[in-house]
Write a protein that holds these residues in place. Structure first.
Motif, PDB file in Angstrom:
ATOM      1  N   HIS A  58       1.256  -0.975   0.262  1.00 13.78           N
ATOM      2  CA  HIS A  58       0.209  -0.079  -0.655  1.00 13.78           C
ATOM      3  C   HIS A  58       0.875   0.947  -0.239  1.00 13.78           C
ATOM      4  N   LEU A  59       2.124   1.240   0.472  1.00  5.53           N
ATOM      5  CA  LEU A  59       3.113   2.247   0.773  1.00  5.53           C
ATOM      6  C   LEU A  59       3.835   2.688  -0.245  1.00  5.53           C
ATOM      7  N   VAL A  60       3.603   1.798  -1.555  1.00 12.02           N
ATOM      8  CA  VAL A  60       4.230   2.073  -3.118  1.00 12.02           C
ATOM      9  C   VAL A  60       3.367   2.636  -4.000  1.00 12.02           C
ATOM     10  N   ALA A  61       2.042   3.135  -3.767  1.00 11.17           N
ATOM     11  CA  ALA A  61       0.746   4.357  -4.312  1.00 11.17           C
ATOM     12  C   ALA A  61       2.077   5.607  -3.429  1.00 11.17           C
ATOM     13  N   GLY A  62       2.753   5.494  -2.579  1.00 11.19           N
ATOM     14  CA  GLY A  62       2.915   7.327  -1.585  1.00 11.19           C
ATOM     15  C   GLY A  62       2.711   6.745  -0.050  1.00 11.19           C
ATOM     16  N   PRO A  63       3.398   8.101   0.644  1.00 10.66           N
ATOM     17  CA  PRO A  63       3.395   7.670   1.697  1.00 10.66           C
ATOM     18  C   PRO A  63       2.140   8.088   2.710  1.00 10.66           C
ATOM     19  N   LEU A  64       1.564   7.430   3.548  1.00 12.79           N
ATOM     20  CA  LEU A  64       0.138   7.083   4.255  1.00 12.79           C
ATOM     21  C   LEU A  64       0.333   7.032   6.037  1.00 12.79           C
ATOM     22  N   ALA A  65      -0.125   7.828   6.659  1.00 11.28           N
ATOM     23  CA  ALA A  65       0.368   8.013   8.185  1.00 11.28           C
ATOM     24  C   ALA A  65      -0.640   6.741   8.320  1.00 11.28           C
ATOM     25  N   GLN A  66      -0.673   6.701   9.560  1.00  5.05           N
ATOM     26  CA  GLN A  66      -0.345   5.340  10.275  1.00  5.05           C
ATOM     27  C   GLN A  66      -2.641   4.453   9.777  1.00  5.05           C
ATOM     28  N   ARG A  67      -2.828   5.147  10.391  1.00  6.25           N
ATOM     29  CA  ARG A  67      -4.592   5.002  10.443  1.00  6.25           C
ATOM     30  C   ARG A  67      -5.050   5.077   9.000  1.00  6.25           C
ATOM     31  N   PRO A  68      -4.546   5.871   7.857  1.00  2.00           N
ATOM     32  CA  PRO A  68      -5.229   5.024   6.822  1.00  2.00           C
ATOM     33  C   PRO A  68      -4.815   4.041   6.204  1.00  2.00           C
TER      34      PRO A  68
END
Length: 164
Positions: A58-68
């Motif tokens: 899921h992080l391949v698409a870009g950075p994310l916060a922990q909740r999402p």
């Protein structure tokens, strides 16, 4: 190797003839257990778990916060927190403050994380010990995705009624 896997390896021709008569659900169950054991070994060799692999995906698409990220991985935030800790220790992700909200932390895929994800995706397709023995990997994947989606929609009561 253990259980059904040993049995199949020891007497493959005889077992193949026998398993041909099994219900499809049983075939999927045995295949899933064997594949999961083998995939666990492949992941462990890189210090990963299934949860960690999905997070990297899921992080391949870009950075994310922990909740999402937890929501996309379909796990509790607490589980995601432990997963991120392991991924960060392995060097597969990094944490940084969110530029828009300094109270939030954003998780990013690192170069080593992208590399291990690519290696495991390749192994899944090419390794005879994983799914490399399939004649048409992409078609098999599409069929499994369709099955998972259909089963998620179906109510257990509907399935029981159809079996009567």
């Amino acid at each position: 190797m253990e259980g059904d896997e040993r049995e199949i390896a020891a007497r493959s021709a005889e077992v193949r003839a026998d398993v041909g008569s099994w219900p499809t659900g049983r075939l999927l169950s045995v295949a899933a257990r064997v594949l999961e054991r083998r995939f666990d070994e492949a992941l462990a060799g890189h210090g990963l778990t299934h949860a960690g692999l999905i997070a990297l995906h899921h992080l391949v698409a870009g950075p994310l916060a922990q909740r999402p990220l937890a929501a996309q991985c379909r796990v509790a935030e607490q589980t995601m927190s432990r997963t991120i800790d392991r991924l960060a220790r392995a060097g597969y992700v990094s944490r940084r403050p969110d530029e828009l909200d300094r109270r939030r932390v954003v998780i990013e895929l690192t170069e080593p994380g992208a590399g291990v994800l690519a290696a495991l995706r390749r192994a899944e397709r090419e390794s005879e010990a994983l799914l490399g023995s399939l004649a048409d990997y992409e078609h098999f994947r599409e069929q499994l995705i369709g099955l998972v989606v259909a089963l998620e929609r179906a109510e257990p009561e509907q399935i029981a009624q159809q079996a009567e």
